[in-house]
Design a protein around this motif. Structure first.
Motif, PDB file in Angstrom:
ATOM      1  N   SER A  86      -3.907  -8.850  13.275  1.00  0.00           N
ATOM      2  CA  SER A  86      -4.367  -9.664  12.151  1.00  0.00           C
ATOM      3  C   SER A  86      -4.958  -8.812  11.026  1.00  0.00           C
ATOM      4  N   LEU A  87      -5.729  -7.816  11.399  1.00  0.00           N
ATOM      5  CA  LEU A  87      -6.307  -6.931  10.382  1.00  0.00           C
ATOM      6  C   LEU A  87      -5.221  -6.201   9.603  1.00  0.00           C
ATOM      7  N   ARG A  88      -4.184  -5.781  10.294  1.00  0.00           N
ATOM      8  CA  ARG A  88      -3.097  -5.096   9.588  1.00  0.00           C
ATOM      9  C   ARG A  88      -2.392  -6.042   8.624  1.00  0.00           C
ATOM     10  N   SER A  89      -2.242  -7.291   9.011  1.00  0.00           N
ATOM     11  CA  SER A  89      -1.648  -8.277   8.105  1.00  0.00           C
ATOM     12  C   SER A  89      -2.510  -8.446   6.852  1.00  0.00           C
ATOM     13  N   ALA A  90      -3.812  -8.504   7.059  1.00  0.00           N
ATOM     14  CA  ALA A  90      -4.721  -8.660   5.921  1.00  0.00           C
ATOM     15  C   ALA A  90      -4.646  -7.450   4.996  1.00  0.00           C
ATOM     16  N   TRP A  91      -4.635  -6.259   5.576  1.00  0.00           N
ATOM     17  CA  TRP A  91      -4.572  -5.047   4.755  1.00  0.00           C
ATOM     18  C   TRP A  91      -3.239  -4.925   4.029  1.00  0.00           C
ATOM     19  N   ASP A 114      -3.473  -7.070   1.076  1.00  0.00           N
ATOM     20  CA  ASP A 114      -4.246  -6.409   0.016  1.00  0.00           C
ATOM     21  C   ASP A 114      -3.372  -5.431  -0.762  1.00  0.00           C
ATOM     22  N   GLU A 115      -2.515  -4.717  -0.061  1.00  0.00           N
ATOM     23  CA  GLU A 115      -1.626  -3.754  -0.725  1.00  0.00           C
ATOM     24  C   GLU A 115      -0.604  -4.463  -1.608  1.00  0.00           C
ATOM     25  N   HIS A 116      -0.073  -5.559  -1.111  1.00  0.00           N
ATOM     26  CA  HIS A 116       0.980  -6.266  -1.851  1.00  0.00           C
ATOM     27  C   HIS A 116       0.492  -6.849  -3.177  1.00  0.00           C
ATOM     28  N   VAL A 117      -0.791  -7.151  -3.286  1.00  0.00           N
ATOM     29  CA  VAL A 117      -1.286  -7.728  -4.540  1.00  0.00           C
ATOM     30  C   VAL A 117      -1.655  -6.661  -5.573  1.00  0.00           C
ATOM     31  N   LYS A 118      -1.641  -5.407  -5.165  1.00  0.00           N
ATOM     32  CA  LYS A 118      -1.931  -4.330  -6.113  1.00  0.00           C
ATOM     33  C   LYS A 118      -0.781  -4.200  -7.117  1.00  0.00           C
ATOM     34  N   ALA A 119      -1.114  -3.749  -8.311  1.00  0.00           N
ATOM     35  CA  ALA A 119      -0.085  -3.529  -9.329  1.00  0.00           C
ATOM     36  C   ALA A 119       0.980  -2.555  -8.813  1.00  0.00           C
ATOM     37  N   ILE A 120       0.523  -1.513  -8.135  1.00  0.00           N
ATOM     38  CA  ILE A 120       1.442  -0.537  -7.536  1.00  0.00           C
ATOM     39  C   ILE A 120       1.023  -0.346  -6.079  1.00  0.00           C
ATOM     40  N   ASP A 123       0.798   0.904  -2.308  1.00  0.00           N
ATOM     41  CA  ASP A 123       0.971   2.214  -1.673  1.00  0.00           C
ATOM     42  C   ASP A 123       1.993   2.065  -0.549  1.00  0.00           C
ATOM     43  N   ASP A 124       3.213   2.526  -0.797  1.00  0.00           N
ATOM     44  CA  ASP A 124       4.280   2.387   0.193  1.00  0.00           C
ATOM     45  C   ASP A 124       3.955   3.116   1.490  1.00  0.00           C
ATOM     46  N   GLY A 125       3.275   4.239   1.403  1.00  0.00           N
ATOM     47  CA  GLY A 125       2.889   4.979   2.604  1.00  0.00           C
ATOM     48  C   GLY A 125       1.920   4.178   3.458  1.00  0.00           C
ATOM     49  N   ALA A 126       0.947   3.548   2.804  1.00  0.00           N
ATOM     50  CA  ALA A 126      -0.024   2.724   3.533  1.00  0.00           C
ATOM     51  C   ALA A 126       0.668   1.518   4.157  1.00  0.00           C
ATOM     52  N   LEU A 127       1.562   0.898   3.410  1.00  0.00           N
ATOM     53  CA  LEU A 127       2.286  -0.260   3.942  1.00  0.00           C
ATOM     54  C   LEU A 127       3.131   0.130   5.148  1.00  0.00           C
ATOM     55  N   SER A 128       3.796   1.259   5.067  1.00  0.00           N
ATOM     56  CA  SER A 128       4.627   1.731   6.169  1.00  0.00           C
ATOM     57  C   SER A 128       3.778   2.025   7.403  1.00  0.00           C
ATOM     58  N   ARG A 129       2.636   2.684   7.197  1.00  0.00           N
ATOM     59  CA  ARG A 129       1.734   3.002   8.312  1.00  0.00           C
ATOM     60  C   ARG A 129       1.206   1.726   8.960  1.00  0.00           C
ATOM     61  N   LEU A 130       0.789   0.761   8.131  1.00  0.00           N
ATOM     62  CA  LEU A 130       0.255  -0.494   8.653  1.00  0.00           C
ATOM     63  C   LEU A 130       1.322  -1.268   9.425  1.00  0.00           C
ATOM     64  N   LEU A 131       2.525  -1.274   8.922  1.00  0.00           N
ATOM     65  CA  LEU A 131       3.617  -1.961   9.610  1.00  0.00           C
ATOM     66  C   LEU A 131       3.933  -1.289  10.946  1.00  0.00           C
ATOM     67  N   ASP A 132       3.928   0.030  10.971  1.00  0.00           N
ATOM     68  CA  ASP A 132       4.154   0.767  12.222  1.00  0.00           C
ATOM     69  C   ASP A 132       3.059   0.458  13.243  1.00  0.00           C
ATOM     70  N   GLU A 133       1.816   0.458  12.777  1.00  0.00           N
ATOM     71  CA  GLU A 133       0.696   0.159  13.675  1.00  0.00           C
ATOM     72  C   GLU A 133       0.789  -1.274  14.190  1.00  0.00           C
ATOM     73  N   GLN A 134       1.107  -2.189  13.292  1.00  0.00           N
ATOM     74  CA  GLN A 134       1.230  -3.587  13.688  1.00  0.00           C
ATOM     75  C   GLN A 134       2.336  -3.751  14.737  1.00  0.00           C
ATOM     76  N   SER A 135       3.445  -3.083  14.536  1.00  0.00           N
ATOM     77  CA  SER A 135       4.550  -3.144  15.505  1.00  0.00           C
ATOM     78  C   SER A 135       4.127  -2.600  16.861  1.00  0.00           C
ATOM     79  N   LYS A 136       3.349  -1.511  16.844  1.00  0.00           N
ATOM     80  CA  LYS A 136       2.863  -0.925  18.098  1.00  0.00           C
ATOM     81  C   LYS A 136       1.964  -1.917  18.837  1.00  0.00           C
ATOM     82  N   PHE A 137       1.057  -2.567  18.115  1.00  0.00           N
ATOM     83  CA  PHE A 137       0.152  -3.520  18.754  1.00  0.00           C
ATOM     84  C   PHE A 137       0.908  -4.763  19.237  1.00  0.00           C
ATOM     85  N   LEU A 138       1.905  -5.201  18.489  1.00  0.00           N
ATOM     86  CA  LEU A 138       2.725  -6.332  18.930  1.00  0.00           C
ATOM     87  C   LEU A 138       3.446  -6.001  20.233  1.00  0.00           C
TER      88      LEU A 138
END
Length: 97
Positions: A25-30, A33-39, A41-56
């Protein structure tokens, strides 16, 4: 497995499931937060998605783990969840002030 041991395993599995669910859930929230930024951070999004997949995947695997393995998940991730929840709360509080 005795009924008592099975009940302990079920309780610990639920506890581990809650911990992993919180981390997911925290990764979804973060990511939100990234998606609403003007630009974003693709690296942060990729890391969060990888972490979320690991926890799933860990959460999915809980149902084939023994008690020792489930307890290891709890030990490994419960402190991390508490730290990340505090970090998220601090972030949200700073954003609202």
């Amino acid at each position: 497995m005795s009924d008592q041991n099975e009940e302990i395993l079920n309780q610990q599995t639920e506890r581990a499931e809650d911990i992993l669910g919180g981390l997911i859930s925290l990764r979804s929230a973060w990511m939100g937060d990234e998606h609403v930024k003007a630009i974003p951070d693709d690296g942060a999004l990729s890391r969060l998605l990888d972490e979320q997949s690991k926890f799933l995947q860990l959460r999915k695997n809980l149902y084939v783990m023994n008690l020792e393995e489930v307890n290891q998940i709890i030990t490994t991730y419960s402190a991390q969840l508490k730290d990340e929840q505090l970090e998220r709360a601090t972030f949200l509080k700073s954003r609202n002030t």
